[in-house]
Design a protein around this motif. Structure first.
Motif, PDB file in Angstrom:
ATOM      1  N   PHE A   1       0.808  -1.130  -0.177  1.00 27.40           N
ATOM      2  CA  PHE A   1      -0.121  -0.097  -0.071  1.00 27.40           C
ATOM      3  C   PHE A   1       0.688   1.347   0.131  1.00 27.40           C
ATOM      4  O   PHE A   1       0.758   2.182  -0.819  1.00 27.40           O
ATOM      5  N   VAL A   2       1.708   1.313   0.709  1.00 28.58           N
ATOM      6  CA  VAL A   2       2.772   2.204   1.134  1.00 28.58           C
ATOM      7  C   VAL A   2       3.581   2.781  -0.353  1.00 28.58           C
ATOM      8  O   VAL A   2       3.722   3.664  -0.848  1.00 28.58           O
ATOM      9  N   THR A   3       4.034   1.544  -0.938  1.00 30.57           N
ATOM     10  CA  THR A   3       4.937   1.390  -2.197  1.00 30.57           C
ATOM     11  C   THR A   3       3.970   2.095  -3.249  1.00 30.57           C
ATOM     12  O   THR A   3       4.305   3.028  -4.034  1.00 30.57           O
ATOM     13  N   SER A   4       2.696   1.682  -3.322  1.00 32.04           N
ATOM     14  CA  SER A   4       1.876   2.331  -4.379  1.00 32.04           C
ATOM     15  C   SER A   4       1.448   3.780  -4.060  1.00 32.04           C
ATOM     16  O   SER A   4       1.468   4.470  -4.924  1.00 32.04           O
ATOM     17  N   LEU A   5       1.116   4.005  -2.900  1.00 23.05           N
ATOM     18  CA  LEU A   5       0.800   5.280  -2.504  1.00 23.05           C
ATOM     19  C   LEU A   5       1.971   6.337  -2.948  1.00 23.05           C
ATOM     20  O   LEU A   5       1.679   7.574  -3.263  1.00 23.05           O
ATOM     21  N   ASP A   6       3.202   5.901  -2.584  1.00 25.42           N
ATOM     22  CA  ASP A   6       4.224   6.808  -2.680  1.00 25.42           C
ATOM     23  C   ASP A   6       4.855   6.871  -4.249  1.00 25.42           C
ATOM     24  O   ASP A   6       5.644   7.810  -4.574  1.00 25.42           O
ATOM     25  N   ASP A   7       4.450   5.897  -4.955  1.00 26.13           N
ATOM     26  CA  ASP A   7       5.068   5.979  -6.184  1.00 26.13           C
ATOM     27  C   ASP A   7       4.947   6.958  -7.261  1.00 26.13           C
ATOM     28  O   ASP A   7       3.592   7.832  -7.210  1.00 26.13           O
ATOM     29  N   PHE A   8       5.857   7.630  -7.821  1.00 27.76           N
ATOM     30  CA  PHE A   8       5.560   8.706  -8.490  1.00 27.76           C
ATOM     31  C   PHE A   8       5.772   8.285 -10.218  1.00 27.76           C
ATOM     32  O   PHE A   8       5.206   8.974 -10.912  1.00 27.76           O
ATOM     33  N   LEU A   9       7.122   7.718 -10.416  1.00 30.17           N
ATOM     34  CA  LEU A   9       7.447   7.642 -11.952  1.00 30.17           C
ATOM     35  C   LEU A   9       6.374   6.864 -12.813  1.00 30.17           C
ATOM     36  O   LEU A   9       5.920   7.391 -13.589  1.00 30.17           O
ATOM     37  N   THR A  10       5.955   5.741 -12.353  1.00 30.91           N
ATOM     38  CA  THR A  10       5.045   4.914 -12.916  1.00 30.91           C
ATOM     39  C   THR A  10       3.611   5.624 -13.251  1.00 30.91           C
ATOM     40  O   THR A  10       3.321   5.797 -14.195  1.00 30.91           O
ATOM     41  N   SER A  11       3.234   6.298 -12.114  1.00 33.09           N
ATOM     42  CA  SER A  11       2.117   7.002 -12.347  1.00 33.09           C
ATOM     43  C   SER A  11       2.176   8.205 -13.182  1.00 33.09           C
ATOM     44  O   SER A  11       1.217   8.696 -14.019  1.00 33.09           O
ATOM     45  N   PHE A  12       3.328   8.782 -13.055  1.00 35.36           N
ATOM     46  CA  PHE A  12       3.791  10.023 -13.920  1.00 35.36           C
ATOM     47  C   PHE A  12       3.619   9.593 -15.598  1.00 35.36           C
ATOM     48  O   PHE A  12       3.145  10.439 -16.366  1.00 35.36           O
ATOM     49  N   PHE A  13       4.112   8.308 -15.785  1.00 33.26           N
ATOM     50  CA  PHE A  13       3.842   8.073 -17.430  1.00 33.26           C
ATOM     51  C   PHE A  13       2.337   7.409 -17.722  1.00 33.26           C
ATOM     52  O   PHE A  13       2.005   7.462 -18.868  1.00 33.26           O
ATOM     53  N   LEU A  14       1.838   6.860 -16.872  1.00 36.06           N
ATOM     54  CA  LEU A  14       0.615   6.173 -17.094  1.00 36.06           C
ATOM     55  C   LEU A  14      -0.577   6.891 -16.738  1.00 36.06           C
ATOM     56  O   LEU A  14      -1.799   6.460 -17.275  1.00 36.06           O
ATOM     57  N   ALA A  15      -0.512   8.071 -16.192  1.00 36.72           N
ATOM     58  CA  ALA A  15      -1.623   8.772 -15.627  1.00 36.72           C
ATOM     59  C   ALA A  15      -2.270   9.408 -17.006  1.00 36.72           C
ATOM     60  O   ALA A  15      -1.605  10.201 -17.800  1.00 36.72           O
ATOM     61  N   GLY A  16      -3.476   9.026 -17.332  1.00 37.54           N
ATOM     62  CA  GLY A  16      -4.181   9.755 -18.384  1.00 37.54           C
ATOM     63  C   GLY A  16      -4.720  11.085 -17.892  1.00 37.54           C
ATOM     64  O   GLY A  16      -4.307  11.407 -16.629  1.00 37.54           O
ATOM     65  N   PRO A  17      -5.395  11.628 -18.761  1.00 40.20           N
ATOM     66  CA  PRO A  17      -5.781  13.070 -18.512  1.00 40.20           C
ATOM     67  C   PRO A  17      -7.020  13.022 -17.192  1.00 40.20           C
ATOM     68  O   PRO A  17      -7.584  12.068 -17.509  1.00 40.20           O
ATOM     69  N   GLY A  18      -6.630  13.795 -16.175  1.00 37.90           N
ATOM     70  CA  GLY A  18      -7.713  13.764 -15.190  1.00 37.90           C
ATOM     71  C   GLY A  18      -7.788  12.642 -14.253  1.00 37.90           C
ATOM     72  O   GLY A  18      -8.391  12.551 -13.236  1.00 37.90           O
ATOM     73  N   THR A  19      -6.495  11.980 -14.140  1.00 38.21           N
ATOM     74  CA  THR A  19      -6.233  10.897 -13.290  1.00 38.21           C
ATOM     75  C   THR A  19      -5.003  11.125 -12.477  1.00 38.21           C
ATOM     76  O   THR A  19      -4.158  10.330 -12.267  1.00 38.21           O
ATOM     77  N   THR A  20      -4.627  12.317 -12.080  1.00 35.09           N
ATOM     78  CA  THR A  20      -3.404  12.724 -11.568  1.00 35.09           C
ATOM     79  C   THR A  20      -3.449  11.950 -10.231  1.00 35.09           C
ATOM     80  O   THR A  20      -4.437  11.945  -9.417  1.00 35.09           O
TER      81      THR A  20
END
Lengths: 257, 293
Positions: free
Chosen positions: A194-213
């Motif tokens: 849970f903490v690993t996912s909550l803190d993740d930046f890089l993967t979300s940075f590339f995979l976040a679509g519009p409106g899902t920051t």
């Protein structure tokens, strides 16, 4: 003889602890600063915490982060629990399976993140929350797996043998004997995932679509736009949530067997 | 004892392996293939282009207006800087981590537990937030910069946006990775060996070099790898503390997927990063085997 005979190890250790914790303390202290220019201290206030609570984009990002972390950590924990149960006994290919399960820990995250982006775009997967949940699940598996496996190793087989001797079937043995003993390990694994996912930046940075920051992606773009006291306050909240969860996981992992 | 059939085991193990292989293994293979293609199309990759090594050639040579190839050192410089930054961070972490691991191993059971928790907590907190904290500390109008500038004999000093700031941030980010494997070695260390060395007339420095370090070698190798590898692919620290002036491999990879929109070239850069990582890991493993053989 104690290793205290090496001089200065204590002094260096205390200096290293200061190095690790002073920045964190400074950050939290500044988050209570009333002054608009984030570095000049005027007086203590909770203004910025109030502002992040009513900021709609921060609330949306926090909600996305939470949904992402709950889904990814749950999926990763279930998969890791199954894998850990399968890995109890030696078998052909156990070493290779172990390597695959732990691979996400050693691979550079930026490479995995852009590769996942390439795959998703090539096969036409819509970027956004679903894509992030899938990618987070994959790299959270080892974080859930390691505590569960460690706990499982400490459980003597004789409890399960006793249950079989008393005519419990396999399912009943698992539910009434193995699972209660394993529970702290599963919770510790879930918390770390849970903490690993909550803190993740890089993967979300590339995979976040519009409106899902997510919250870390929001913080990154906010820092790029300029340092503000709001960022100090969100960062302080994220730090404190992580510290609480990791401490919880640490104590769960140490519960008496 | 519970008998576990092969079928049951396969069913338990298959989902997690499948998730990792499909969502991490497959993308890496695809990336390897794309690194030989050309950019183009709306998705950034021209799927019909003939496979060539052009993206790898581009790392070192650049085509001039008249078609002659000239040496382009800009990527080489970034590549070498990344390796140098990772190596410096590794050495700094070792210098700081060795005494800390030795000290923790000398504590009581409770003391060890508390120290380990204190060392681990920063690792689990947000990397972005931790680097941001350094941004606040080192920034131009902050009190640290003011104090340094007041004492500096060379006039005003810029603390942020240089290699030193990146090294501080990287060491801060990855130091726990060095301390933990070293500690696991020292935890099992028989301190009586030191008494023996002492009785045989060894000085402390000699005992450290001839007794402690050889025993600590597996921990040192593991720690160095665990620090070097994430440093090589670092993105957040150079992006925040390097401020766009001191780019590392991670930053130029991101740029190919962002502003430059040259996905095949970004894929080639990522393959190079993976290759360097594999070479370092193999080298370390060989060196360790030779040491322990």
């Amino acid at each position: 003889m104690s290793p205290k005979r090496f001089p200065f190890t204590r002094e260096i250790s205390l200096a290293v602890l200061a190095y690790l914790y002073v920045p964190v303390i400074v950050l939290i202290a500044y988050s209570f600063n009333a002054n608009r220019t984030a570095t000049v201290w005027t007086h203590a206030s909770l203004d910025w915490y109030g502002r992040i609570l009513i900021n709609p984009s921060i609330r949306a990002a926090a909600w996305n982060s939470l949904v992402l972390a709950v889904c990814a950590a749950t999926a990763a924990t279930i998969l890791a629990l199954m894998a850990a149960l399968a890995m109890r006994r030696a078998f052909l290919g156990r070493g290779a399976s172990e390597t695959v399960l732990n691979a996400p820990l050693i691979l550079p995250e930026i490479v995995v993140a852009v590769a996942t982006l390439l795959l998703f775009v090539s096969v036409g997967v819509q970027l956004g929350l679903g894509a992030m949940i899938a990618a987070h699940t994959a790299f959270c598996i080892p974080f859930a797996y390691l505590p569960i496996r460690a706990r499982l190793e400490g459980i003597s087989a004789s409890y399960e043998e006793a249950a079989f001797d008393l005519y419990a079937n396999r399912f009943r043995t698992f539910r009434r004997v193995t699972m209660p003993l394993l529970w702290p390990g599963v919770m510790a694994g879930f918390t770390l995932a849970f903490v690993t996912s909550l803190d993740d930046f890089l993967t979300s940075f590339f995979l976040a679509g519009p409106g899902t920051t997510t919250l870390p992606v929001y913080i990154f773009s906010a820092i790029r736009a300029g340092i503000t006291p709001e960022i100090n306050a969100i960062s302080a909240v994220m730090l404190i949530v992580s510290v609480l969860l990791v401490s919880l996981s640490f104590f769960l992992g140490r519960l008496r067997r | 004892m519970t008998h576990q059939s092969t079928l049951r085991r396969s069913l338990l193990l298959a989902p997690s392996l499948a998730v990792i292989l499909v969502l991490i293994g497959l993308p890496l293979c695809l990336m390897g293939w794309i690194s030989f293609l050309q950019k183009g199309g709306s998705a950034g990759v021209d799927w019909n282009s003939a496979p060539s090594a052009a993206n790898y050639v581009r790392l070192v040579w650049e085509e001039d207006f008249d078609g002659t190839m000239i040496l382009n050192t800009s990527y080489l410089v970034i590549f070498l800087r990344s390796v140098a930054q990772a190596a410096v961070t590794m050495l700094l972490s070792l210098l700081l981590g060795l005494p800390v691991a030795l000290w923790i191993a000398s504590l009581s059971r409770t003391g060890r537990d508390i120290m380990l928790l204190l060392i681990t907590i920063p690792f689990w907190t947000n990397l972005l937030v931790r680097n941001y904290a350094w941004l606040i500390i080192l920034r131009e109008d902050g009190w640290v910069a003011q104090a340094v500038n007041a004492l500096s004999p060379f006039g005003p000093v810029q603390l942020l946006y240089n290699d030193v700031a990146v090294a501080i941030g990287l060491t801060y980010s990855f130091l726990p990775f060095m301390i933990l494997p070293l500690y696991t070695v020292f935890e099992k260390f028989h301190w009586r060996l030191l008494d023996a060395a002492h009785d045989l007339g060894a000085t402390r420095a000699r005992a450290l070099r001839r007794v402690v370090l050889p025993i600590a070698t597996p921990g040192i190798v593991a720690g160095c790898l665990l620090v070097f590898i994430p440093c090589l692919g670092a993105f957040v620290t150079p992006a925040l503390l390097g401020g766009g002036k001191t780019l590392m491999l991670g930053n130029i990879i991101q740029m190919q997927f962002g502003a430059s929109r040259n996905w095949p070239f970004g894929a080639a850069l990522s393959v190079v990063l993976l290759a360097v990582m594999l070479i370092v890991m193999t080298g370390m493993a060989l060196w360790r085997n030779r040491r322990t053989a």
